[in-house]
Design a protein around this motif. Structure first.
Motif, PDB file in Angstrom:
ATOM      1  N   THR A   1      -0.743  11.137   4.891  1.00  0.00           N
ATOM      2  CA  THR A   1       0.589  11.640   5.238  1.00  0.00           C
ATOM      3  C   THR A   1       0.646  13.158   5.237  1.00  0.00           C
ATOM      4  OG1 THR A   1       1.454  11.728   2.954  1.00  0.00           O
ATOM      5  CG2 THR A   1       1.597   9.609   4.131  1.00  0.00           C
ATOM      6  N   GLY A   2      -0.181  13.813   4.399  1.00  0.00           N
ATOM      7  CA  GLY A   2      -0.140  15.258   4.269  1.00  0.00           C
ATOM      8  C   GLY A   2       1.090  15.776   3.544  1.00  0.00           C
ATOM      9  N   ASP A   3       1.982  14.886   3.108  1.00  0.00           N
ATOM     10  CA  ASP A   3       3.211  15.281   2.417  1.00  0.00           C
ATOM     11  C   ASP A   3       2.888  15.794   1.016  1.00  0.00           C
ATOM     12  OD1 ASP A   3       6.356  14.910   2.198  1.00  0.00           O
ATOM     13  OD2 ASP A   3       5.491  14.055   0.371  1.00  0.00           O
ATOM     14  N   SER A   4       3.493  16.910   0.619  1.00  0.00           N
ATOM     15  CA  SER A   4       3.135  17.555  -0.651  1.00  0.00           C
ATOM     16  C   SER A   4       3.431  16.649  -1.853  1.00  0.00           C
ATOM     17  CB  SER A   4       3.885  18.880  -0.806  1.00  0.00           C
ATOM     18  OG  SER A   4       5.286  18.676  -0.762  1.00  0.00           O
ATOM     19  N   ARG A   5       4.551  15.935  -1.834  1.00  0.00           N
ATOM     20  CA  ARG A   5       4.872  15.048  -2.957  1.00  0.00           C
ATOM     21  C   ARG A   5       3.909  13.859  -3.007  1.00  0.00           C
ATOM     22  NH1 ARG A   5       8.626  14.353  -6.786  1.00  0.00           N
ATOM     23  NH2 ARG A   5       9.348  12.262  -7.312  1.00  0.00           N
ATOM     24  N   ASN A   6       3.539  13.356  -1.824  1.00  0.00           N
ATOM     25  CA  ASN A   6       2.556  12.278  -1.789  1.00  0.00           C
ATOM     26  C   ASN A   6       1.195  12.759  -2.293  1.00  0.00           C
ATOM     27  OD1 ASN A   6       4.412  10.482  -0.805  1.00  0.00           O
ATOM     28  ND2 ASN A   6       3.617  10.444   1.285  1.00  0.00           N
ATOM     29  N   LEU A   7       0.834  14.011  -1.982  1.00  0.00           N
ATOM     30  CA  LEU A   7      -0.440  14.548  -2.462  1.00  0.00           C
ATOM     31  C   LEU A   7      -0.426  14.715  -3.980  1.00  0.00           C
ATOM     32  CD1 LEU A   7      -1.256  17.220   0.273  1.00  0.00           C
ATOM     33  CD2 LEU A   7      -2.193  14.910   0.038  1.00  0.00           C
ATOM     34  N   ASP A   8       0.704  15.107  -4.537  1.00  0.00           N
ATOM     35  CA  ASP A   8       0.819  15.183  -5.996  1.00  0.00           C
ATOM     36  C   ASP A   8       0.624  13.797  -6.613  1.00  0.00           C
ATOM     37  OD1 ASP A   8       1.293  17.889  -5.974  1.00  0.00           O
ATOM     38  OD2 ASP A   8       3.482  17.699  -6.044  1.00  0.00           O
TER      39      ASP A   8
ATOM     40  N   GLY B   1       0.843  -1.186   0.000  1.00  0.00           N
ATOM     41  CA  GLY B   1       0.000   0.000   0.000  1.00  0.00           C
ATOM     42  C   GLY B   1       0.875   1.231   0.000  1.00  0.00           C
ATOM     43  N   GLY B   2       0.283   2.386   0.250  1.00  0.00           N
ATOM     44  CA  GLY B   2       1.029   3.617   0.437  1.00  0.00           C
ATOM     45  C   GLY B   2       1.999   3.972  -0.667  1.00  0.00           C
ATOM     46  N   GLU B   3       3.185   4.436  -0.268  1.00  0.00           N
ATOM     47  CA  GLU B   3       4.141   5.012  -1.202  1.00  0.00           C
ATOM     48  C   GLU B   3       4.706   3.983  -2.181  1.00  0.00           C
ATOM     49  OE1 GLU B   3       7.067   7.163   1.059  1.00  0.00           O
ATOM     50  OE2 GLU B   3       5.530   8.199   2.228  1.00  0.00           O
ATOM     51  N   VAL B   4       4.975   2.766  -1.706  1.00  0.00           N
ATOM     52  CA  VAL B   4       5.505   1.736  -2.604  1.00  0.00           C
ATOM     53  C   VAL B   4       4.485   1.399  -3.684  1.00  0.00           C
ATOM     54  CG1 VAL B   4       6.174  -0.691  -2.776  1.00  0.00           C
ATOM     55  CG2 VAL B   4       7.129   0.742  -0.965  1.00  0.00           C
ATOM     56  N   ALA B   5       3.232   1.190  -3.279  1.00  0.00           N
ATOM     57  CA  ALA B   5       2.187   0.871  -4.254  1.00  0.00           C
ATOM     58  C   ALA B   5       2.010   2.010  -5.250  1.00  0.00           C
ATOM     59  CB  ALA B   5       0.870   0.586  -3.534  1.00  0.00           C
ATOM     60  N   ALA B   6       2.024   3.244  -4.752  1.00  0.00           N
ATOM     61  CA  ALA B   6       1.873   4.402  -5.633  1.00  0.00           C
ATOM     62  C   ALA B   6       3.024   4.488  -6.621  1.00  0.00           C
ATOM     63  CB  ALA B   6       1.798   5.679  -4.800  1.00  0.00           C
ATOM     64  N   ALA B   7       4.242   4.184  -6.158  1.00  0.00           N
ATOM     65  CA  ALA B   7       5.399   4.203  -7.057  1.00  0.00           C
ATOM     66  C   ALA B   7       5.269   3.143  -8.141  1.00  0.00           C
ATOM     67  CB  ALA B   7       6.680   3.987  -6.249  1.00  0.00           C
ATOM     68  N   LEU B   8       4.784   1.970  -7.777  1.00  0.00           N
ATOM     69  CA  LEU B   8       4.620   0.895  -8.755  1.00  0.00           C
ATOM     70  C   LEU B   8       3.548   1.247  -9.790  1.00  0.00           C
ATOM     71  CD1 LEU B   8       4.807  -2.203  -6.375  1.00  0.00           C
ATOM     72  CD2 LEU B   8       6.515  -1.512  -8.065  1.00  0.00           C
ATOM     73  N   LEU B   9       2.516   1.977  -9.369  1.00  0.00           N
ATOM     74  CA  LEU B   9       1.428   2.318 -10.284  1.00  0.00           C
ATOM     75  C   LEU B   9       1.727   3.543 -11.138  1.00  0.00           C
ATOM     76  CD1 LEU B   9      -1.821   1.731  -8.186  1.00  0.00           C
ATOM     77  CD2 LEU B   9      -0.784   0.235  -9.884  1.00  0.00           C
ATOM     78  N   THR B  10       2.452   4.506 -10.601  1.00  0.00           N
ATOM     79  CA  THR B  10       2.661   5.772 -11.325  1.00  0.00           C
ATOM     80  C   THR B  10       4.087   5.976 -11.817  1.00  0.00           C
ATOM     81  OG1 THR B  10       3.235   7.055  -9.340  1.00  0.00           O
ATOM     82  CG2 THR B  10       0.889   6.842  -9.880  1.00  0.00           C
ATOM     83  N   GLY B  11       5.054   5.290 -11.183  1.00  0.00           N
ATOM     84  CA  GLY B  11       6.443   5.508 -11.552  1.00  0.00           C
ATOM     85  C   GLY B  11       6.955   6.883 -11.178  1.00  0.00           C
ATOM     86  N   TYR B  12       6.249   7.566 -10.289  1.00  0.00           N
ATOM     87  CA  TYR B  12       6.563   8.963  -9.998  1.00  0.00           C
ATOM     88  C   TYR B  12       7.265   9.144  -8.654  1.00  0.00           C
ATOM     89  CZ  TYR B  12       5.686  13.894  -8.832  1.00  0.00           C
ATOM     90  OH  TYR B  12       5.820  15.200  -8.449  1.00  0.00           O
ATOM     91  N   LEU B  13       6.927   8.315  -7.685  1.00  0.00           N
ATOM     92  CA  LEU B  13       7.338   8.563  -6.312  1.00  0.00           C
ATOM     93  C   LEU B  13       8.519   7.680  -5.923  1.00  0.00           C
ATOM     94  CD1 LEU B  13       6.273  10.242  -3.844  1.00  0.00           C
ATOM     95  CD2 LEU B  13       5.029   8.188  -3.165  1.00  0.00           C
ATOM     96  N   LYS B  14       9.458   8.244  -5.158  1.00  0.00           N
ATOM     97  CA  LYS B  14      10.529   7.455  -4.550  1.00  0.00           C
ATOM     98  C   LYS B  14      10.112   7.163  -3.116  1.00  0.00           C
ATOM     99  CE  LYS B  14      15.467   7.363  -3.522  1.00  0.00           C
ATOM    100  NZ  LYS B  14      16.756   8.093  -3.588  1.00  0.00           N
ATOM    101  N   PRO B  15       9.740   5.918  -2.806  1.00  0.00           N
ATOM    102  CA  PRO B  15       9.157   5.619  -1.497  1.00  0.00           C
ATOM    103  C   PRO B  15      10.132   5.836  -0.345  1.00  0.00           C
ATOM    104  CG  PRO B  15       8.741   3.847  -3.069  1.00  0.00           C
ATOM    105  CD  PRO B  15       9.762   4.745  -3.687  1.00  0.00           C
ATOM    106  N   ALA B  16       9.631   6.484   0.699  1.00  0.00           N
ATOM    107  CA  ALA B  16      10.395   6.633   1.935  1.00  0.00           C
ATOM    108  C   ALA B  16       9.885   5.672   3.002  1.00  0.00           C
ATOM    109  CB  ALA B  16      10.298   8.069   2.444  1.00  0.00           C
TER     110      ALA B  16
END
Length: 352
Positions: free
Chosen positions: A333-340, A249-264
């Motif tokens: 998370t409220g993090d700006s990059r996560n919101l993008d 879930g979360g950042e890892v899943a979003a990275a796998l789906l969008t290729g945009y995020l570097k998970p922390a």
């Protein structure tokens, strides 16, 4: 031949009570108007101090605001939609919640007359009014922890709304009674409507926003099992969570789906505990502030989540939970990059 007149607008009782209570407490006239067309708002309130001095705000109705995380998520989802200034209306807002609204720059009213409003550089704040009878009677069946599982199942699998309540209960992993009461509550609220011989979600986008806003405080906290710290931040790249009845879930899943995020942070939703093999191989150690979080899956992974996976596009990674749950993780998370990233996820996978 004269054109048929528009249906009269009947405001929600909570909005009506909040407007009347604010007028009584402040002396500022609050008049309820029809909401802007094709929006998720419940109404519009015009505030008038004098005949020549007024301003208006569309109304975002919140059934219950009892945690800071709820307000933060409301603000985050509004940011994602680039909403104009609005006013949150809730049955009751404590003094602490009102202070937090002020800190977040949110306008808010409740049915007791408590309020925080920003207008032309001025602040109107009323706090300490006791909870009214209306607030204490407000039904909230859809937003209990178990009710939220039913709502998530319906958001994951839209066709489920017509599958029968036994099937809904099975997909959501709840009792038949919970499925029935939640379905009835959603129908009474207008989130489920009947069209000819079938039911549909009236506004899945609005329902998702409300669910995501309440998820951190109503359900996610109950799902959290443990947090860990990994010796190698990239350890998760070498595992297939499905082999252990888990999903990202979360950042890892979003990275796998969008290729945009570097998970922390690595978020894993599992049916059981953290697999021992991962604990040993990745040298995961318990840490309340760790970068790996393990949560119990809110839905049976063989239920609505797998049903969505089976019907999804081939490009969707099979190792992730449904985008609705990923979206809520990111918003929390409220993090700006996560919101993008949440905005991208919504556009690509959650369009109504």
């Amino acid at each position: 031949m004269p054109r048929p007149s528009a249906q009269p607008f009947v405001p929600d009782p909570t909005v009506q009570a909040a407007a009347e209570a604010f007028t009584a407490a402040s002396g500022v006239t609050a008049r309820i108007l029809r909401p802007p067309a094709r929006t998720h708002y419940s109404a519009k309130i015009e505030f008038r101090i004098t005949p020549g001095k007024s301003w208006s705000r569309p109304v975002l109705l919140a059934e219950n605001v009892d945690r800071f995380a709820t307000l933060a998520a409301i603000r985050a989802t509004a940011h994602l939609r680039a909403d104009q200034p609005f006013v949150v209306v809730a049955p009751h807002l404590s003094s602490a919640m009102l202070r937090h609204c002020r800190e977040l720059g949110l306008d808010a009213l409740d049915t007791s007359g408590n309020a925080v409003l920003h207008a032309d550089g001025n602040l109107i704040m009323i706090s300490g009014e006791k909870r009214t009878g209306l607030a204490s009677r407000t039904k909230d069946r859809a937003w209990t922890a178990k009710g939220m599982k039913v709502v998530l199942a319906l958001l994951c699998e839209r066709e489920l709304v017509n599958a029968g309540q036994r099937v809904i209960a099975q997909r959501a992993g709840v009792s038949l009674g919970t499925a029935q009461s939640t379905f009835r509550d959603l129908f009474e609220r207008g989130d489920i409507v009947q069209r000819k011989d079938s039911h549909v979600l009236a506004d899945s986008g609005r329902l998702l926003d409300e669910w995501a806003a309440l998820y951190p405080s109503r359900l996610r906290n109950q799902l959290l099992v443990n947090r860990y710290r990994a010796e190698d931040p990239a350890w998760w790249r070498g595992i297939d969570p499905r082999s252990e009845q888990c999903r990202f879930g979360g950042e890892v899943a979003a990275a796998l789906l969008t290729g945009y995020l570097k998970p922390a942070t690595v978020t894993l939703y599992c049916q059981h505990d953290m697999p021992r093999k991962w604990l040993i191989d990745a040298r995961l150690r318990l840490d309340p502030n760790g970068d790996v979080e393990l949560l119990s899956a809110p839905l049976p992974l063989s239920g609505a989540i797998d049903a969505w996976q089976a019907a999804s596009l081939p490009k969707v990674a099979p190792s992730v939970v449904h985008p609705a749950l990923i979206y809520a993780d990111l918003v929390a998370t409220g993090d700006s990059r996560n919101l993008d990233t949440a905005r991208m996820l919504r556009e690509q996978y959650l369009a109504a």
